[in-house]
Design a protein around this motif. Structure first.
Motif, PDB file in Angstrom:
ATOM      1  N   ARG A 157      11.281  50.055  -2.983  1.00  0.00           N
ATOM      2  CA  ARG A 157      11.242  51.232  -2.105  1.00  0.00           C
ATOM      3  C   ARG A 157       9.873  51.384  -1.443  1.00  0.00           C
ATOM      4  NH1 ARG A 157       9.316  56.046  -1.900  1.00  0.00           N
ATOM      5  NH2 ARG A 157       8.274  55.812  -3.915  1.00  0.00           N
ATOM      6  N   MET A 158       8.815  51.123  -2.189  1.00  0.00           N
ATOM      7  CA  MET A 158       7.461  51.313  -1.662  1.00  0.00           C
ATOM      8  C   MET A 158       7.106  50.252  -0.621  1.00  0.00           C
ATOM      9  SD  MET A 158       5.498  52.333  -5.208  1.00  0.00           S
ATOM     10  CE  MET A 158       3.895  52.476  -4.426  1.00  0.00           C
ATOM     11  N   VAL A 159       7.558  49.009  -0.838  1.00  0.00           N
ATOM     12  CA  VAL A 159       7.166  47.924   0.061  1.00  0.00           C
ATOM     13  C   VAL A 159       8.074  47.822   1.288  1.00  0.00           C
ATOM     14  CG1 VAL A 159       8.563  46.076  -0.979  1.00  0.00           C
ATOM     15  CG2 VAL A 159       6.381  45.518   0.089  1.00  0.00           C
ATOM     16  N   ALA A 160       9.260  48.421   1.218  1.00  0.00           N
ATOM     17  CA  ALA A 160      10.270  48.179   2.249  1.00  0.00           C
ATOM     18  C   ALA A 160       9.828  48.602   3.644  1.00  0.00           C
ATOM     19  CB  ALA A 160      11.576  48.900   1.878  1.00  0.00           C
ATOM     20  N   ASP A 161       9.075  49.674   3.764  1.00  0.00           N
ATOM     21  CA  ASP A 161       8.694  50.179   5.084  1.00  0.00           C
ATOM     22  C   ASP A 161       7.704  49.279   5.805  1.00  0.00           C
ATOM     23  OD1 ASP A 161      10.344  52.359   5.034  1.00  0.00           O
ATOM     24  OD2 ASP A 161       8.833  53.735   4.256  1.00  0.00           O
ATOM     25  N   SER A 162       7.034  48.425   5.060  1.00  0.00           N
ATOM     26  CA  SER A 162       6.061  47.524   5.687  1.00  0.00           C
ATOM     27  C   SER A 162       6.742  46.224   6.086  1.00  0.00           C
ATOM     28  CB  SER A 162       4.923  47.228   4.704  1.00  0.00           C
ATOM     29  OG  SER A 162       5.386  46.359   3.684  1.00  0.00           O
ATOM     30  N   LEU A 179      18.437  41.330  -4.786  1.00  0.00           N
ATOM     31  CA  LEU A 179      17.220  42.126  -4.632  1.00  0.00           C
ATOM     32  C   LEU A 179      16.628  41.939  -3.235  1.00  0.00           C
ATOM     33  CD1 LEU A 179      15.488  44.024  -6.414  1.00  0.00           C
ATOM     34  CD2 LEU A 179      13.925  42.116  -6.717  1.00  0.00           C
ATOM     35  N   ALA A 180      16.694  40.710  -2.715  1.00  0.00           N
ATOM     36  CA  ALA A 180      16.205  40.468  -1.350  1.00  0.00           C
ATOM     37  C   ALA A 180      16.995  41.293  -0.338  1.00  0.00           C
ATOM     38  CB  ALA A 180      16.301  38.979  -1.021  1.00  0.00           C
ATOM     39  N   ARG A 181      18.303  41.395  -0.527  1.00  0.00           N
ATOM     40  CA  ARG A 181      19.124  42.225   0.361  1.00  0.00           C
ATOM     41  C   ARG A 181      18.734  43.699   0.250  1.00  0.00           C
ATOM     42  NH1 ARG A 181      23.487  39.820   2.767  1.00  0.00           N
ATOM     43  NH2 ARG A 181      23.979  37.697   2.035  1.00  0.00           N
ATOM     44  N   ALA A 182      18.373  44.129  -0.951  1.00  0.00           N
ATOM     45  CA  ALA A 182      17.929  45.513  -1.132  1.00  0.00           C
ATOM     46  C   ALA A 182      16.643  45.777  -0.360  1.00  0.00           C
ATOM     47  CB  ALA A 182      17.740  45.817  -2.620  1.00  0.00           C
ATOM     48  N   VAL A 183      15.707  44.822  -0.383  1.00  0.00           N
ATOM     49  CA  VAL A 183      14.477  44.952   0.406  1.00  0.00           C
ATOM     50  C   VAL A 183      14.823  45.117   1.888  1.00  0.00           C
ATOM     51  CG1 VAL A 183      12.379  43.776   1.161  1.00  0.00           C
ATOM     52  CG2 VAL A 183      13.088  43.643  -1.239  1.00  0.00           C
ATOM     53  N   HIS A 184      15.750  44.296   2.365  1.00  0.00           N
ATOM     54  CA  HIS A 184      16.157  44.355   3.774  1.00  0.00           C
ATOM     55  C   HIS A 184      16.828  45.688   4.104  1.00  0.00           C
ATOM     56  CE1 HIS A 184      17.789  43.108   7.644  1.00  0.00           C
ATOM     57  NE2 HIS A 184      19.006  43.423   7.215  1.00  0.00           N
ATOM     58  N   LYS A 185      17.766  46.119   3.257  1.00  0.00           N
ATOM     59  CA  LYS A 185      18.509  47.348   3.538  1.00  0.00           C
ATOM     60  C   LYS A 185      17.625  48.595   3.478  1.00  0.00           C
ATOM     61  CE  LYS A 185      23.025  45.715   1.892  1.00  0.00           C
ATOM     62  NZ  LYS A 185      24.070  45.886   0.835  1.00  0.00           N
ATOM     63  N   ALA A 186      16.558  48.542   2.690  1.00  0.00           N
ATOM     64  CA  ALA A 186      15.659  49.688   2.579  1.00  0.00           C
ATOM     65  C   ALA A 186      14.616  49.725   3.683  1.00  0.00           C
ATOM     66  CB  ALA A 186      14.960  49.663   1.218  1.00  0.00           C
ATOM     67  N   PRO A 188      13.104  49.253   7.851  1.00  0.00           N
ATOM     68  CA  PRO A 188      13.502  49.604   9.216  1.00  0.00           C
ATOM     69  C   PRO A 188      14.304  48.497   9.907  1.00  0.00           C
ATOM     70  CG  PRO A 188      11.175  50.123   8.845  1.00  0.00           C
ATOM     71  CD  PRO A 188      11.635  49.313   7.670  1.00  0.00           C
ATOM     72  N   ARG A 189      14.344  47.315   9.323  1.00  0.00           N
ATOM     73  CA  ARG A 189      15.093  46.194   9.894  1.00  0.00           C
ATOM     74  C   ARG A 189      16.554  46.157   9.426  1.00  0.00           C
ATOM     75  NH1 ARG A 189      11.676  41.879  11.734  1.00  0.00           N
ATOM     76  NH2 ARG A 189       9.461  42.395  11.494  1.00  0.00           N
ATOM     77  N   ALA A 190      16.992  47.186   8.719  1.00  0.00           N
ATOM     78  CA  ALA A 190      18.295  47.155   8.041  1.00  0.00           C
ATOM     79  C   ALA A 190      19.456  46.866   8.985  1.00  0.00           C
ATOM     80  CB  ALA A 190      18.527  48.468   7.304  1.00  0.00           C
ATOM     81  N   GLU A 191      19.365  47.297  10.254  1.00  0.00           N
ATOM     82  CA  GLU A 191      20.468  47.090  11.198  1.00  0.00           C
ATOM     83  C   GLU A 191      20.427  45.711  11.855  1.00  0.00           C
ATOM     84  OE1 GLU A 191      22.915  49.260  11.366  1.00  0.00           O
ATOM     85  OE2 GLU A 191      21.806  50.396   9.857  1.00  0.00           O
ATOM     86  N   GLN A 192      19.375  44.949  11.579  1.00  0.00           N
ATOM     87  CA  GLN A 192      19.223  43.614  12.147  1.00  0.00           C
ATOM     88  C   GLN A 192      19.706  42.565  11.130  1.00  0.00           C
ATOM     89  OE1 GLN A 192      18.426  43.364  15.371  1.00  0.00           O
ATOM     90  NE2 GLN A 192      18.379  45.622  15.307  1.00  0.00           N
TER      91      GLN A 192
END
Length: 456
Positions: A157-162, A179-186, A188-192
């Motif tokens: 959660r903390m790293v996802a925004d960067s 877990l990699a998908r969780a990083v992506h979904k959390a 700003p790139r989640a829709e890409q």
């Protein structure tokens, strides 16, 4: 903070309801009550309890009838039945049908609490429910009650925004891609796009083209321009699994892409700008790989900006019942089987198993027992047989090496009586490297020190 476990208490005796409610509330549980089976059924979906405790003898609907409905509609929800009319045949029949336990009145409150604790710890709670309103969507696919996993998810959660590169370390089967998908979904790139590639599954001669694309005529068989995965993932996330298997020649080119933020397709002289967040993972020890000259140190530090370490399944045993029940529901639906749950002893076997293959191995075992179970409730014997067959399988090279390392380190620590400096000398490794090996295998030297002798 974890929510209190929810218990639905069903009894037509108001005095006993009040007594048990106070006992359970004082133990930290969230208790709802119903004075009949029909009232319990009416509230079951809304309450979503983790456990049901019901009296056996009630008007309108007795405890076994209530259990039958729960088993049909909520197969992983454990039920404890209380009765003043208990008998051995009745109890045996109830437990065969899947009742978690059968307690005869009068009973001590400590006995009830022990059974409640056992039921909740082994059942994984009720069947996976819709995500809580405050449960973010990005982590909805990761089922856990483990503090170790919660720590990992908090870092996600903390790293996802960067846009920082994320490096995931974990044994095979721990769920690195999830877990990699969780990083992506959390993020700003989640829709890409989220694009995944296993670097160890592609031949070296094709890996460069797979990543960067190629131009028509670049090599034999290149009959048209081909876009690579960096371009496919433009704006999103590229997950490179088993990055430790990437050949050195490709490591140099990947480092250049990360530095310049552009790729050059095979057979092209022009660079193409790309905007991609990189997440990588491996089961290998890249520290050892760098020491042996098989992995570039400069690339490692480019990739390992934020490190996440997935714990092995054996280190989060509280998740085993939760995952097992989730997999059971999925597999039963997939194969059209009427299997409804695990016997308590079967869950105990699952929790006690070592799980060298981690979550992937657990899924395989559950798939096997669901397809072979002749009864709606999976027996302990069937689970034990499946576990033995898994154990008899030839382990992967990585798993075999990991087990050998742990056994070797354990033996050296025993010989050195927990003295790390002496153990490192015996193993012919420097002290710093030896400490890293101990940390990787979660071995505590203090456990190998001799117990102090008592004076006479």
């Amino acid at each position: 903070m974890a929510r209190a476990m929810r218990i639905l208490l069903v009894d037509d005796d108001p005095g006993l309801r009040q007594l048990l409610s106070l006992c359970l509330c004082n133990a930290g549980y969230q208790v709802s009550v119903a004075d009949s089976g029909p009232q319990a059924l009416a509230n079951l979906t809304a309450l979503r309890p983790d456990l049901v405790i019901t009296d056996l003898r009630m008007d309108d609907m007795d405890g076994l009838a209530l259990f039958e409905h729960i088993r049909d509609h909520h197969p992983t929800l454990p039920v404890i039945i209380l009765t003043a009319y208990g008998s051995i045949p009745e109890a045996v029949e109830a437990t065969k049908r899947g009742v978690f336990s059968f307690l005869t009145k009068p009973f001590e409150s400590t006995t009830v609490l022990e059974e409640v604790d056992k039921a909740l710890s082994l059942s994984g709670g009720s069947e996976p429910a819709p995500a809580e309103e405050d449960e973010p969507e990005w982590r909805a696919q990761i089922l856990t009650r483990s503090p170790l996993m919660e720590d990992v998810l908090e870092r996600v959660r903390m790293v996802a925004d960067s846009d920082a590169s994320v490096f995931i370390q974990g044994a095979s089967g721990t769920g690195k891609e999830l877990l990699a998908r969780a990083v992506h979904k959390a993020s700003p790139r989640a829709e890409q796009p989220f694009v995944a590639l296993n670097c160890g599954a592609i031949p070296e001669t094709l890996l460069e083209s797979e990543l960067f694309g190629h131009r028509k005529g670049a090599f034999t068989g290149a009959t048209e321009d081909q876009q690579g995965l960096f371009q496919t993932a433009h704006g999103g996330t590229l997950f490179l699994d088993e990055i430790g298997d990437m050949p050195p020649s490709l490591q140099v080119k990947l480092l250049r892409v990360l530095q310049d933020q552009q790729i050059r397709p095979v057979g092209s002289t022009a660079g193409i700008p790309v905007d991609v967040r990189i997440v990588t993972a491996t089961h290998r020890d890249l520290g050892e790989e760098m020491a042996q000259g098989r992995f570039r140190e400069d690339l490692y530090y480019r990739l390992n900006v934020v490190a996440l370490e997935l714990p092995p399944l054996a280190s989060r045993s509280e998740d085993i019942p939760l995952l097992a029940n989730h997999f059971l529901t999925r597999v039963a639906e997939k194969y059209g089987r009427s299997v409804q749950g695990f016997a308590p002893e079967a869950l105990e076997r699952l929790v006690a198993a070592p799980w060298p293959g981690n979550v992937r191995q657990l899924y395989n075992v559950v798939e096997q027992v669901v397809t072979l179970s002749p009864t709606p409730i999976i027996s302990e014997d069937l689970v034990q047989k499946a576990l033995n067959e898994e154990t008899d399988d030839l382990p992967s090279f990585a798993d075999a090496r990991s087990r050998f390392e742990r056994d070797y380190l354990t033996r050296v620590l025993q010989m050195a009586e927990g003295n790390v400096s002496r153990a490192a000398r015996l193993a012919k490794r420097n002290r710093t490297e030896f400490y890293k090996l101990l940390s990787r295998h979660r071995l505590d030297p203090a456990q190998f020190k001799p117990s102090p002798r008592k004076e006479g």
